[in-house]
Design a protein around this motif. Structure first.
Motif, mmCIF file in Angstrom:
data_model
loop_
_atom_site.group_PDB
_atom_site.id
_atom_site.type_symbol
_atom_site.label_atom_id
_atom_site.label_comp_id
_atom_site.label_asym_id
_atom_site.label_seq_id
_atom_site.Cartn_x
_atom_site.Cartn_y
_atom_site.Cartn_z
ATOM 1 N N GLU A 11 -8.431 49.859 1.917
ATOM 2 C CA GLU A 11 -8.834 51.219 2.289
ATOM 3 C C GLU A 11 -7.643 52.176 2.268
ATOM 4 O OE1 GLU A 11 -12.591 50.284 5.248
ATOM 5 O OE2 GLU A 11 -10.552 50.016 6.020
ATOM 6 N N VAL A 12 -6.467 51.679 2.645
ATOM 7 C CA VAL A 12 -5.257 52.502 2.578
ATOM 8 C C VAL A 12 -4.967 52.857 1.127
ATOM 9 C CG1 VAL A 12 -2.766 52.571 2.987
ATOM 10 C CG2 VAL A 12 -4.288 51.602 4.725
ATOM 11 N N SER A 13 -5.109 51.890 0.236
ATOM 12 C CA SER A 13 -4.899 52.141 -1.185
ATOM 13 C C SER A 13 -5.849 53.225 -1.685
ATOM 14 C CB SER A 13 -5.090 50.843 -1.979
ATOM 15 O OG SER A 13 -4.865 51.073 -3.342
ATOM 16 N N LYS A 14 -7.103 53.159 -1.287
ATOM 17 C CA LYS A 14 -8.084 54.179 -1.683
ATOM 18 C C LYS A 14 -7.728 55.531 -1.082
ATOM 19 C CE LYS A 14 -10.780 51.706 -4.180
ATOM 20 N NZ LYS A 14 -10.419 51.721 -5.585
ATOM 21 N N PRO A 35 4.203 52.502 6.128
ATOM 22 C CA PRO A 35 3.505 52.862 7.362
ATOM 23 C C PRO A 35 3.409 51.673 8.319
ATOM 24 C CG PRO A 35 1.959 52.727 5.518
ATOM 25 C CD PRO A 35 3.328 52.551 4.952
ATOM 26 N N SER A 36 3.386 51.981 9.608
ATOM 27 C CA SER A 36 3.245 50.944 10.632
ATOM 28 C C SER A 36 1.871 50.294 10.531
ATOM 29 C CB SER A 36 3.413 51.563 12.020
ATOM 30 O OG SER A 36 4.691 52.110 12.159
ATOM 31 N N TYR A 37 1.808 49.035 10.920
ATOM 32 C CA TYR A 37 0.551 48.288 10.861
ATOM 33 C C TYR A 37 0.511 47.308 12.030
ATOM 34 C CZ TYR A 37 3.436 44.524 8.960
ATOM 35 O OH TYR A 37 4.401 43.562 8.794
ATOM 36 N N LEU A 45 -4.030 45.514 9.603
ATOM 37 C CA LEU A 45 -4.757 46.762 9.820
ATOM 38 C C LEU A 45 -3.775 47.895 10.049
ATOM 39 C CD1 LEU A 45 -7.463 45.382 12.271
ATOM 40 C CD2 LEU A 45 -7.759 45.882 9.829
ATOM 41 N N TYR A 46 -4.097 49.040 9.463
ATOM 42 C CA TYR A 46 -3.260 50.219 9.588
ATOM 43 C C TYR A 46 -3.968 51.236 10.484
ATOM 44 C CZ TYR A 46 -0.493 48.442 5.708
ATOM 45 O OH TYR A 46 0.319 47.679 4.898
#
Length: 76
Positions: A11-14, A35-37, A45-46
């Protein structure tokens, strides 16, 4: 933990229109950058609030231009 507060790597990629791939996110995690995860078991999860903060920290601020446009002078 609410699902709408977190994004999966896919989802981050999208979110970044596939300009940041899942593989890039994996590499960044290994290097301790990006980014932190959070990690829950094997799930990565981000938090959306962390992605928003990361976006703000990486924003490129342009200088204000002195000339907005060009004037065109023609002979009459």
């Amino acid at each position: 933990m609410s699902d709408d507060q977190f994004l999966t790597p896919e989802e981050v990629s999208k979110r970044y229109r596939d300009t940041v791939t899942v593989g890039t996110l994996e590499n960044w995690r290994a290097l301790g950058i990006g980014p932190s995860y959070i990690k829950v078991g094997k799930a990565v999860l981000y938090p959306i609030e962390e992605l928003n903060a990361w976006d703000r920290n990486n924003m490129v601020v342009c200088r204000k231009s002195k000339v907005i446009g060009r004037s065109r002078i023609t002979d009459g």
